[in-house]
Structures are given as structure tokens and as C-alpha cells.
Design a protein around this motif. Structure first.
Motif, mmCIF file in Angstrom:
data_model
loop_
_atom_site.group_PDB
_atom_site.id
_atom_site.type_symbol
_atom_site.label_atom_id
_atom_site.label_comp_id
_atom_site.label_asym_id
_atom_site.label_seq_id
_atom_site.Cartn_x
_atom_site.Cartn_y
_atom_site.Cartn_z
ATOM 1 N N PRO A 156 5.603 66.595 18.981
ATOM 2 C CA PRO A 156 5.229 65.164 18.987
ATOM 3 C C PRO A 156 5.166 64.637 20.412
ATOM 4 N N PRO A 190 5.963 60.626 24.272
ATOM 5 C CA PRO A 190 4.964 61.056 23.273
ATOM 6 C C PRO A 190 3.707 61.652 23.926
ATOM 7 N N LEU A 198 9.143 61.216 12.992
ATOM 8 C CA LEU A 198 9.655 62.324 13.825
ATOM 9 C C LEU A 198 10.592 63.179 12.984
ATOM 10 N N SER A 229 14.514 63.169 9.204
ATOM 11 C CA SER A 229 13.172 62.615 9.317
ATOM 12 C C SER A 229 13.287 61.111 9.602
ATOM 13 N N THR A 269 4.035 55.701 17.986
ATOM 14 C CA THR A 269 4.121 56.104 19.401
ATOM 15 C C THR A 269 2.900 55.673 20.199
#
Length: 887
Positions: free
Chosen positions: A30, A59, A67, A96, A103
Motif C-alpha cells: 500500500p 502511501p 490497510l 484490517s 490515502t
């Protein structure tokens, strides 16, 4: 991708992939983790801690709203991003986080997770005294490789993410806490102290560490940087003896790798109950306290020195240059293992380094032949820890040596230095090493990697020699026996350029005054020279012809012995004897010793006895003793027994083990005397205690005529019992030898009773583990009732969670010959939290199934065969003596 893509028939080798293996890839990223900060408070009596983990993430993409982090069995209390609470799901394995704001590229997030952990299964270990082990120290230490950091803090747990890190930890006085990087602050807090460590260079989560204990600290330094050793108090001398060469090693590797040691300090912490030999956490290596040597242990134990250089080498290969995925672990483990070879060369000699390399090659070859064959780079497995085997350590080391042989020393080090400099503080894959080699030297070594790295196996050479005196031609026939006959294009063939040398020895007269000898006689020395040709070996069988002026005394196949291979020499005895005596390469001398032992007979016995007495390298003397034991002649004993006077303890150990194979009254007497009077080396004493058990219960076929020579079982049991009662000592090596000796009494209830006694809690751990293993060995001749006792004991022991106990239980069960062992192994495999234990247990199940099938008939055949061999040996010995006299 199906398995068959790699290896269609696996040529009779067991496959590496077990049911359930699948391809593994790093997850999508990510963003870039920039920093991890752990702030923890330990409650050691309750084996628990609480605190927070803060992760700063930059990010890579816009619009990510979820995430996923790794975290196993953590108690997650709250999650905030940039101080705003977030909603999250946690299933016990993954956390999670649903982001309230998606982001944006370039805008860092600060994820703060408050959590606690109680009685963790792995990742972080609490060691403390209990009623069975009241003297155990109080310690807490972590072990992250490969994917265990997620058991002690939430993280993106894979090696492709590198970040800086920081650990602040509150511990009770007087304990100290050691971690990565620099200690930037300590503060008193009542009965507690807070240690604050900061690691400014990027590294992966699996290298973050914490070690807490009441340690003695020994300080050293390298170029102004602190080099520290932490051990239990009162072991300071052992620490210096075991780790004192570290500053010289740092200097050596900084020069070799062309990159000065990169971190602010180097600490080595010896901890109790460690589950590996060592772990190269960035700037703070953890080692097992069993590596600490006392004076006697240092006589013939170089494994500690090897461990220290291995973990240190990782500070470059693994910590400075990080693997991107577990499938490329050979890059770091192979170089760390090859650094053991390099250090042996630096500290001892080129010859010793060659022998070290041969031992590494054999360890890999044994795994390849008895466990499985696999490519060194594969991403198909069940758990990444399965990859940590002899293919990546020992075979990896051999591959680095082949690269060095291909390039020559100067270019090899240029390539290695280019690789380190270009990839410092970055992640790498195997292709990056190939690219660095090409960039630095212009050489493309893909042909070598294709044959040794990306597929399994190695060449097995059979080499024949014939001299044609009329034409002055030497004919060498090379067969690659690993490939099936008539399959010239087979993928199992290797295509290598191999140097073949023809050896000529010249007698040189040296004036005695040159050697500092007073009288005037001339002394004769031998000087060997090789005439070398390079041939391309790429078919199943090839013959090469070499025009030579004179008949060579010996032939050296693969001069320098740089290729990873097995070799069977089929030369006449005269050439083998000359090779054993005059070849300057110790590996060639060892191959000659093996070939001579296969030929057998008096002449081979004499040549091997001479090598055991005279060879300049202890490693060759060790092998000569081993090979002598393969020859069935009474005369072998006289050659061997002289080896007990060898100054080198490794040689004496090998001689003791060889004597065990000659089951005669004489060899028994010699070993018995050694058990009684001892030896300067623990290992020699241990070997004597182990083999006396193997020599006696079977008795000697010879002794039947002369009953009083036959050792009485109860006498040997009494002797071994006295070793157990009187010989405590370093790491329980000697007493573990006596336990292994007792295990040879497969029909003795008395021996079994002693063993069961030593499996109890409270018995020193190394001794207890040795005894658990021994239960498997002794089980095969016991009565049904005693077999039940053994199975009950192992069922009870299988419930213990300590990694080393589980491995010992699996090893014991694997030696058994009863279907009931399979059930216990299945439950071990199902219940363990450790991927390695699971794999061992499953491999042992198939061993037991094999044992059950054929055992009874085989055992009877073996006993009959032993008796025949013994009678045959007497006859042959007499015959050889008569022949020698008539000559």
C-alpha cells in the motif's frame, strides 16, 4: 504453476513440496513503511506485556481505504490514524483497518495500535526459573525470522519492506534490555528502568529484536564502534574465548566485502533456550548460550567460531543487503556459510578451508540423497521456514565458491563488492547478483546458475583411467551417473569445463644442513607437479585422450576441486596410492582414500594406515581413519590404534568411531580403557562412551570360541552408568555420549530403565533431549510391554511445547518400528505451532511406515551377514598375510 514444471520425475528423489504447498509472493504494497516505534512494558512473571506500535506509512497510491497488517494472537485494544480512532476487524491473524480518510500520495499516515499480549506462542519468549529448573535465568528474547515478528507486534511482516525502527521498553531492575541500533536514553522508574533504542538504518521487521536479562557486559571495539558481548554472569571468560575474535572478523569482512561495517555497534547476546544457533538481528545478534566454550571444549570445537563469523557476515548479507522474498534466502545464507570457509582460510590455512568446504558439500549431498532434491530458488512451499535447509546454507556456500573459481580471486571480490555497494540498504533477488557479476567483470554466469541454482541436483562423476604405454596416451573416461543411460540430451546432465591434472613426483635431495640437521647425509623430499588440461564434460559418458611424455604417477580430476559434485575414482591401486600420498589438494587425497577403501586388501590398508600416521592435514587423517574401518581385515586394527596418539582431537575422535566398526576383543579393550581413563577432549570421551555401547551388545562372532573375551552386558552398563553419575561437564556432551551408548542395548530392560529416568524434567536440557532421541533407538528390540512404556513416555513428552523437545520427540518416533508411532507423530504435526516441527513429524511418519514393512526379515539377514563377514575377514586376513610372506 504445476510442480512438474520444475522436475518431472525428480529422478527417484523425494519432492520438496509437501501436500498443501503453494506459490508464495510478497503482498501488494500500500506504501512505504518509513518508521516503526514499539513502546512496551513487560510483566515477566505473567509472561505478558502491553504497549503500542506506531507505524508511519507513506502511501504509494491514492484512494486506498483499507490497510491489512499481520498480527497473530494479539489483543488489539484500539487503532488510531493521525490521532483519529478508526474502525477495524481482527481475526486473530490479520488486522484490517478501515481508513476514515482514503490515502493520498505523498501524505504520510501515522498508524497507532494499542495492544497487549499474554503467554505468546512464538515471536517473543519468556524464560524463567521453575520448580524443575530453579537455576534458569530470567530472560525475555525475540525471534523474528522468518514470519514470527507478527506474533509480538502488528506489522507488514515480509522482507520486502525496509524501515527505520525504535524500541522503548520498561523492564524490572536489575535486568537490562538490548535492541537494534543505539541506546539513546535510559530512565529510572521506581523498581523499573526504561531503555530506549533507535535504529537509524532501514531494515525489515524480521530483524527487529529485543533481549532482556541480567547479563554481564564485556566491552570491545572496532574502529571506535562498540563491540559488546552479553552473557550470564560468571561466564565472562567463556565469552572472551568464544567471541573474542569478533573485532578482527569485522575488519576482515569490511575489507572483503568492500564496505565498512554499517551499523553503530555490534552486540552479541547469548540467551537461554534459544531455538536456533544464532540470529543476525541488525547490530544485535542473538546466540544460543550453548556456543560458549570452556577451555576443554575449545580444544576441538570450531563451530562457535563458525557461528560467530556466520552471523556477523549477515550484517552485510541479509541486514545491509536484504532479500526481497524468502525464495532468495540462499543469497544471504550461502554467503554467511561461505564466510565460514573464508575465515578458515584466513585464520588457519587454504587446506583447512578446502576440507571445510568438502564437509559443507557432504551435508548438502546427504540432504539431497536422503531427504529431497529441490531448486535453490523456489517460491513453492507451505511455510517459508521450510526453505532454511542445507540447500541454501551448504549448497549456497558451494555455489559462491564455484563463482569464485569461475572468476578468479580478483574478479570475484570485485563482483561481490559491486553487489554490496550497489545494493546497500536495499532489497535484492538472485538476478541482482548475476547483474553485479556482469557489471563488475563482464562475465555472464547464467549457465552456472541454471545448472546449480534454478534446478536441483549436482553431477555424480565416475572417473576411469587407462595408460597406453605404446602410444604414451592417458585415457580418462568420465561418466555422469546421475543421468540415466542412453539419455544424452537429458536435463539431468551437467555441462562443465573441468581441469584434469596428471601428477609427477620428483625426488629431490636436500642437504641436511639446509634443514638444520647436523650430520652430512642427504635427505630425500617429494615434490609434485601437475600437467593440467581442461576438458568439456557434457555427455553421459565421454573418453578423453592425453598425449604425455611419461606415465603419470597419479591423476587429479577437477584440479582444485572447485565444482560441487560427487566423485568415484576407478583407477589402479598404484595410482590411488600415489594420489593419496602426493596430491597437494587434500580433497583429492580424500577421494583417493575412499577409492582405496573400496578396493580393500592389505595394500590399501597399508596406504591408509600411512596416511593416518603421516598426512600433514588433520582432516585427511580423520578421513583415513574413517576409510580404514570400511576394510574387512584384521590388520586394520594395528593401523587404527596408532591414531589414538594423534595430537589432534578431531583425529582421535574419528579413530574411536572407526574402532567401533571393528568388533573384536582388542578394539573393545582399547575403547573401554579410553572410557575409563578419559581424554583431554570432551568429544573423544563422548565418542568412546557412545561406541562402547555399539560394540558390546552384539558381541563378537569371534568371541564365541573364547567366551571370556565376550564383554558382559552388565559390565558395560555399569561402566556407562558411572559415566552418567560422575562426568557432568560442558553442555552435557560426555553424558549424552553415554546415553547414546545405552541406546545400543536394544533388548535390555535395565538400559531402558536408566534412559526413562533421564527424560524427567529437571535433567539438564541437552542431556534430556539426547535421552528423548535415544528412546527411539532402543525401542526396536524391546519387549511389547516395554515398547508400550516408551510410547506412553513419548506421548506425554509430545505435549511439551518447547521447540527442541518437539524435534527430539519426532526424531525418536521416526526410528521406531510400530504403527503406533505414526499416530503420535500425526498429533505432533497437527498440534505444533512450528512449521519446521510439522515438516519433521510428517517426514518421520513416512520413515516409520518404511521401517514397519521390512524390518523383521532384514534384521535376521543383517545378523547372519555380520557373522559371515566376520568369518570371511579372518580368512582373508590370513590369506593376505601368507601372500605378503611369500612375496
Amino acid at each position: 504453476m504445476s510442480k512438474s514444471y520444475f522436475d518431472t520425475d525428480n529422478n527417484g528423489h523425494k519432492p520438496f513440496e509437501l501436500p498443501g504447498a503453494r506459490p508464495h509472493y510478497n503482498p501488494d504494497r500500500p506504501g512505504q513503511v518509513e518508521h516503526i516505534f514499539l513502546d512496551l512494558s513487560l510483566n515477566i512473571p505473567k509472561q505478558s506485556y502491553q504497549g503500542s506500535c506506531s507505524i508511519r506509512l507513506l502511501p504509494i497510491r491514492n484512494g486506498i481505504d483499507r490497510l491489512t497488517l499481520d498480527g497473530v494472537n494479539l489483543n488489539i485494544e484500539s487503532v488510531q490514524v493521525d490521532k483519529v480512532p478508526q474502525s477495524f476487524d481482527y481475526d486473530g491473524e490479520q488486522l484490517s483497518i478501515q481508513l476514515s480518510q482514503a490515502t493520498q500520495i505523498g501524505k504520510s499516515l501515522l498508524i497507532a495500535i494499542a495492544y497487549s499480549v499474554a503467554k505468546p506462542q512464538r515471536g517473543i519468549y519468556f524464560i524463567q526459573p521453575d520448580k524443575h529448573y530453579p537455576n534458569k535465568p530470567t530472560q525475555v528474547w525475540t525471534q523474528g525470522e522468518d514470519e514470527d515478528s507478527r506474533f509480538w507486534f502488528p506489522c507488514f511482516d515480509y522482507p520486502g519492506q525496509l524501515s527505520t525502527s525504535e524500541i522503548r521498553v520498561r523492564v524490572p531492575n536489575p535486568l537490562v534490555a538490548i535492541s537494534n541500533g543505539e541506546l539513546i536514553d535510559t530512565t529510572e522508574d521506581g523498581d523499573y528502568k526504561i531503555y530506549h533504542w533507535s535504529q537509524q538504518q532501514v531494515h525489515p521487521t524480521y530483524l527487529m529484536t529485543l533481549a532482556v536479562g541480567d547479563f554481564a557486559e564485556i566491552r570491545d571495539e572496532w574502529q571506535g564502534k562498540p563491540v559488546t558481548y552479553y552473557v550470564e554472569k560468571e561466564r565472562e571468560e567463556d565469552a572472551k574465548r568464544s567471541m573474542g575474535k569478533t573485532p578482527r572478523m569485522i575488519e576482515f569482512l569490511s575489507q572483503k566485502y568492500g564496505y565498512p561495517y554499517a551499523f553503530p555497534k555490534y552486540a552479541q547476546v547469548c540467551v537461554d533456550d534459544f531455538i536456533f544457533g544464532g540470529m543476525e538481528n541488525t547490530s544485535a545478534t542473538l546466540l544460543t548460550d550453548r556456543c560458549l566454550l570452556d577451555e576443554r571444549a575449545a580444544l576441538d570445537n570450531r563451530s562457535t567460531e563458525a557461528l560467530v563469523i556466520h552471523e556477523l557476515a549477515h550484517q552485510w548479507f541479509g541486514d545491509l543487503v536484504v532479500i526481497k522474498h524468502w525464495s532468495h534466502a540462499w543469497i544471504k545464507e550461502g554467503m554467511a556459510s561461505y564466510s565460514e570457509v573464508m575465515w578458515t582460510e584466513q585464520e588457519y590455512s587454504l587446506e583447512e578451508a578446502a576440507y571445510y568446504r568438502l564437509l559443507e558439500a557432504r551435508r548438502y549431498i546427504s540432504e539431497d540423497s536422503s531427504r529431497y532434491r529441490r531448486p535453490m530458488v523456489t517460491h513453492i512451499y507451505r511455510e517459508a521456514i521450510e526453505l532454511y535447509d542445507r540447500h541454501i546454507y551448504e549448497k549456497g556456500s558451494c555455489v559462491y565458491h564455484m563463482i569464485r573459481a569461475q572468476l578468479g580471486d580478483e574478479l570475484f571480490w570485485q563482483a561481490i563488492q559491486t553487489f554490496v555497494q550497489d545494493n546497500a540498504h536495499k532489497t535484492v533477488e538472485t538476478v541482482d547478483l548475476l547483474r553485479a557479476i556482469e557489471k563488475a567483470t563482464g562475465r555472464n554466469l547464467l549457465f552456472l546458475f541454471d545448472q546449480y541454482v534454478y534446478r536441483g541436483g549436482h553431477p555424480d562423476f565416475k572417473v576411469g583411467y587407462f595408460w597406453d604405454g605404446d602410444a604414451n596416451l592417458a585415457k580418462i573416461t568420465v561418466t555422469q551417473t546421475q543421468a540415466a543411460e542412453g539419455k544424452n540430451g537429458s536435463k539431468d546432465l551437467f555441462d562443465l569445463k573441468i581441469p584434469i591434472g596428471f601428477g609427477y613426483t620428483q625426488l629431490e635431495e636436500v642437504g641436511s644442513e639446509e634443514l638444520g640437521v647436523k650430520n652430512n647425509s642427504q635427505l630425500i623430499t617429494h615434490n609434485s607437479q601437475l600437467k593440467t588440461f581442461v576438458v568439456r564434460v557434457n555427455e553421459r559418458e565421454q573418453s578423453f585422450y592425453f598425449p604425455l611424455e611419461n606415465k603419470p604417477q597419479f591423476i587429479s580430476f577437477d584440479v582444485g576441486n572447485n565444482y560441487l559434485k560427487t566423485v568415484a575414482l576407478e583407477y589402479p591401486i598404484a595410482e590411488l596410492k600415489a594420489q593419496l600420498e602426493f596430491d597437494t589438494d587434500p580433497i583429492s587425497r580424500i577421494y583417493a582414500a575412499e577409492a582405496l577403501a573400496k578396493k580393500g586388501g592389505l595394500e590399501a590398508t597399508k596406504a591408509l594406515s600411512a596416511a593416518l600416521k603421516n598426512d600433514s592435514l588433520w582432516g585427511v587423517r580423520v578421513e583415513a581413519a574413517k576409510q580404514l574401518a570400511q576394510i574387512n581385515l584384521d590388520q586394520v586394527f594395528d593401523g587404527l590404534v596408532l591414531g589414538l596418539k594423534d595430537k589432534n582431537a578431531y583425529v582421535r575422535r574419528s579413530v574411536v568411531e572407526a574402532l567401533a566398526q571393528i568388533k573384536t576383543a582388542e578394539s573393545y579393550k582399547v575403547v573401554k580403557a579410553l572410557v575409563q581413563k578419559g581424554d583431554p577432549s570432551y568429544y573423544v570421551e563422548a565418542a568412546a562412551s557412545r561406541v562402547i555401547g555399539a560394540m558390546s551388545p552384539t558381541g563378537f562372532a569371534k568371541a564365541s570360541a573364547n567366551l571370556e573375551e565376550k564383554p558382559k552386558e552388565d559390565k558395560v552398563l555399569k561402566l556407562l552408568k558411572s559415566v552418567l553419575e560422575e562426568k557432568a561437564g560442558w553442555n552435557e556432551v560426555v553424558r549424552s555420549g553415554a546415553i547414546a551408548g545405552l541406546a545400543e542395548f536394544k533388548t535390555s530392560e535395565a538400559a531402558l530403565n536408566i534412559l526413562i529416568e533421564y527424560t524427567k524434567l529437571g535433567v539438564p536440557q541437552p542431556l534430556r533431549l539426547a535421552t528423548i532421541r535415544a528412546l527411539g533407538k532402543i525401542s526396536v528390540g524391546q519387549s511389547p510391554a516395554n515398547l508400550e512404556r516408551i510410547l506412553e513416555k513419548l506421548t506425554e513428552l509430545a505435549k511439551e511445547t518447547f521447540f527442541l523437545t518437539q524435534v527430539a520427540v519426532a526424531a525418536a518416533l521416526g526410528q521406531m518400528e510400530t504403527p503406533k508411532a505414526v499416530g503420535i507423530l500425526r498429533s505432533v504435526a497437527e498440534q505444533t505451532a512450528d512449521g519446521r516441527v510439522r515438516r519433521y513429524a510428517e517426514e518421520e511418519i513416512s520413515r516409520v511406515q518404511k521401517n514397519i514393512g521390512s524390518e523383521k526379515t532384514l534384521r535376521q539377514l543383517r545378523e547372519d551377514f555380520d557373522q559371515l563377514k566376520q568369518q570371511n575377514q579372518e580368512l582373508r586376513s590370513r590369506l593376505e598375510n601368507l601372500e605378503a610372506k611369500s612375496k
